[in-house]
Design a protein around this motif. Structure first.
Motif, short mmCIF file in Angstrom:
data_model
loop_
_atom_site.label_atom_id
_atom_site.label_comp_id
_atom_site.label_asym_id
_atom_site.label_seq_id
_atom_site.Cartn_x
_atom_site.Cartn_y
_atom_site.Cartn_z
N THR A 43 0.90 -1.22 0.06
CA THR A 43 -0.02 0.10 0.12
C THR A 43 1.00 1.12 0.20
OG1 THR A 43 -0.24 -0.04 2.43
CG2 THR A 43 -1.85 -1.22 1.50
N GLU A 44 0.17 2.55 -0.15
CA GLU A 44 1.14 3.58 -0.46
C GLU A 44 1.84 3.94 1.05
OE1 GLU A 44 -1.16 6.69 -2.26
OE2 GLU A 44 -1.76 5.49 -4.01
N ASP A 45 1.02 3.62 2.18
CA ASP A 45 1.45 4.01 3.39
C ASP A 45 2.37 3.04 4.14
OD1 ASP A 45 -0.47 1.95 4.10
OD2 ASP A 45 -1.68 3.23 5.18
N GLY A 46 2.81 2.09 3.32
CA GLY A 46 3.93 1.46 3.98
C GLY A 46 3.44 0.04 4.46
N ALA A 47 2.35 -0.07 4.25
CA ALA A 47 1.87 -1.80 4.93
C ALA A 47 1.46 -2.62 3.61
CB ALA A 47 0.32 -1.52 5.35
N ALA A 48 0.81 -3.72 3.64
CA ALA A 48 0.41 -4.41 2.56
C ALA A 48 -0.98 -5.12 2.77
CB ALA A 48 1.55 -5.48 2.54
N LEU A 49 -1.70 -5.64 1.41
CA LEU A 49 -2.80 -6.20 1.47
C LEU A 49 -2.49 -7.49 0.99
CD1 LEU A 49 -5.13 -3.37 -0.07
CD2 LEU A 49 -5.22 -4.28 2.36
N LEU A 50 -3.08 -8.61 1.41
CA LEU A 50 -3.10 -9.89 1.23
C LEU A 50 -4.28 -10.29 0.49
CD1 LEU A 50 -1.39 -12.63 0.78
CD2 LEU A 50 -2.64 -13.60 2.89
N ASP A 51 -4.51 -10.38 -0.95
CA ASP A 51 -5.74 -10.70 -1.29
C ASP A 51 -5.86 -12.22 -1.52
OD1 ASP A 51 -7.82 -11.56 -3.26
OD2 ASP A 51 -7.20 -10.19 -4.67
N PHE A 52 -6.83 -12.51 -0.58
CA PHE A 52 -7.02 -14.02 0.13
C PHE A 52 -8.31 -14.53 -0.55
CE2 PHE A 52 -7.76 -16.91 3.89
CZ PHE A 52 -6.78 -17.71 3.50
N ASP A 53 -8.36 -14.63 -1.78
CA ASP A 53 -9.62 -15.21 -2.70
C ASP A 53 -10.59 -14.03 -2.62
OD1 ASP A 53 -11.10 -17.27 -4.05
OD2 ASP A 53 -12.35 -17.55 -2.23
N GLY A 54 -10.23 -13.16 -2.96
CA GLY A 54 -11.05 -11.88 -2.87
C GLY A 54 -11.17 -11.14 -1.74
N THR A 55 -10.87 -11.61 -0.70
CA THR A 55 -10.93 -10.73 0.69
C THR A 55 -9.49 -10.34 0.97
OG1 THR A 55 -12.35 -12.32 1.61
CG2 THR A 55 -11.46 -11.12 3.32
N ASN A 56 -9.52 -8.99 1.14
CA ASN A 56 -8.26 -8.31 1.68
C ASN A 56 -8.04 -8.39 3.16
OD1 ASN A 56 -7.39 -7.55 -1.30
ND2 ASN A 56 -8.88 -5.79 -0.99
N ILE A 57 -6.78 -8.81 3.31
CA ILE A 57 -6.34 -8.75 4.83
C ILE A 57 -5.10 -7.56 4.91
CG2 ILE A 57 -5.33 -10.19 6.78
CD1 ILE A 57 -6.31 -12.63 5.09
N LEU A 58 -5.45 -6.87 5.76
CA LEU A 58 -4.35 -5.69 6.28
C LEU A 58 -3.24 -6.37 6.82
CD1 LEU A 58 -3.65 -2.61 5.54
CD2 LEU A 58 -4.59 -2.31 7.91
N LEU A 59 -1.94 -6.09 6.32
CA LEU A 59 -0.75 -6.49 7.07
C LEU A 59 0.20 -5.45 7.22
CD1 LEU A 59 -0.07 -9.31 4.34
CD2 LEU A 59 -1.20 -9.63 6.28
N ASP A 60 0.65 -5.42 8.56
CA ASP A 60 1.76 -4.50 8.91
C ASP A 60 3.15 -5.06 8.53
OD1 ASP A 60 0.07 -2.84 10.32
OD2 ASP A 60 -0.18 -4.14 11.98
N LEU A 61 3.97 -4.25 7.98
CA LEU A 61 5.35 -4.65 7.65
C LEU A 61 6.40 -4.35 8.57
CD1 LEU A 61 5.07 -3.92 3.87
CD2 LEU A 61 4.93 -6.09 4.71
N ALA A 62 7.28 -5.30 8.87
CA ALA A 62 8.56 -4.76 9.80
C ALA A 62 9.60 -4.03 8.93
CB ALA A 62 9.06 -5.95 10.37
N HIS A 63 9.55 -4.40 7.59
CA HIS A 63 10.43 -3.75 6.58
C HIS A 63 9.76 -3.50 5.22
CE1 HIS A 63 13.36 -4.32 9.65
NE2 HIS A 63 13.37 -5.79 9.60
N PRO A 64 10.26 -2.52 4.65
CA PRO A 64 9.54 -2.59 3.15
C PRO A 64 9.77 -3.75 2.45
CG PRO A 64 10.73 -0.41 3.63
CD PRO A 64 11.05 -1.41 4.76
N LEU A 65 8.74 -3.90 1.51
CA LEU A 65 9.09 -5.27 0.73
C LEU A 65 9.87 -5.13 -0.53
CD1 LEU A 65 5.08 -6.32 0.46
CD2 LEU A 65 6.73 -7.50 1.74
N PRO A 66 10.68 -6.23 -0.90
CA PRO A 66 11.43 -6.13 -2.04
C PRO A 66 10.55 -5.76 -3.10
CG PRO A 66 11.70 -8.41 -1.19
CD PRO A 66 10.75 -7.49 -0.42
N GLU A 67 10.90 -4.95 -4.26
CA GLU A 67 9.95 -4.45 -5.25
C GLU A 67 9.38 -5.44 -6.19
OE1 GLU A 67 11.64 -1.10 -7.37
OE2 GLU A 67 12.22 -0.17 -5.75
N ASP A 68 10.30 -6.64 -6.22
CA ASP A 68 9.76 -7.66 -7.25
C ASP A 68 8.77 -8.52 -6.74
OD1 ASP A 68 11.38 -9.08 -5.47
OD2 ASP A 68 12.32 -10.22 -6.88
N VAL A 69 8.34 -8.18 -5.37
CA VAL A 69 7.08 -8.79 -4.68
C VAL A 69 5.82 -8.53 -5.01
CG1 VAL A 69 6.71 -9.75 -2.37
CG2 VAL A 69 8.84 -9.82 -2.97
#
Length: 131
Positions: free
Chosen positions: A84-110
């Motif tokens: 996400t733009e604010d440094g978190a991430a979303l997991l699309d889990f069969d059409g349901t989004n789960i908000l995730l807190d990240l300890a560190h930014p994700l690699p760009e290729d992920v």
């Protein structure tokens, strides 16, 4: 997301766990609903109460498509990961989004790839709601 609740049980030293099934797998996860809930279908919201660390509890998926299974002492959730733009991430889990807190930014290729999260049973929770 609609899940099938098989049963709810309490285990010493852990929260109430629900044995749940979906069309793409099953596992035991934290249950934040009625402890006397009867088996059946329930619409639920998924939450993950653990920071995601790429390479530790988040890795490239083996296969594609949503997945849910038990993996030793954890729950393995497979979905499509999007930062996400604010440094978190979303997991699309069969059409349901789960908000995730990240300890560190994700690699760009992920971004927008299939990943597997390995999360302790008591860190994954289901909150049933009425439609």
């Amino acid at each position: 997301m609609l899940i099938e609740l098989v049963k709810v049980a309490e285990f010493p030293g852990s929260p109430w766990l629900a044995d749940v099934r979906t069309s793409f797998g099953h596992a035991a996860v934290g249950w934040c609903g009625d402890r006397a809930a009867e088996p059946g279908e329930y619409p639920v919201e998924w939450t993950i109460d653990e920071d995601i660390v790429w390479g530790q509890n988040a890795k490239p998926a083996v296969g594609t498509g949503p997945g849910l299974r038990t993996g030793g002492h954890c729950v393995v959730l497979r979905g499509k990961l999007s930062p996400t733009e604010d440094g978190a991430a979303l997991l699309d889990f069969d059409g349901t989004n789960i908000l995730l807190d990240l300890a560190h930014p994700l690699p760009e290729d992920v971004a927008n790839t299939w990943v597997e999260l390995f999360i302790e049973h008591n860190k994954v929770s289901l909150y049933p709601y009425a439609l």
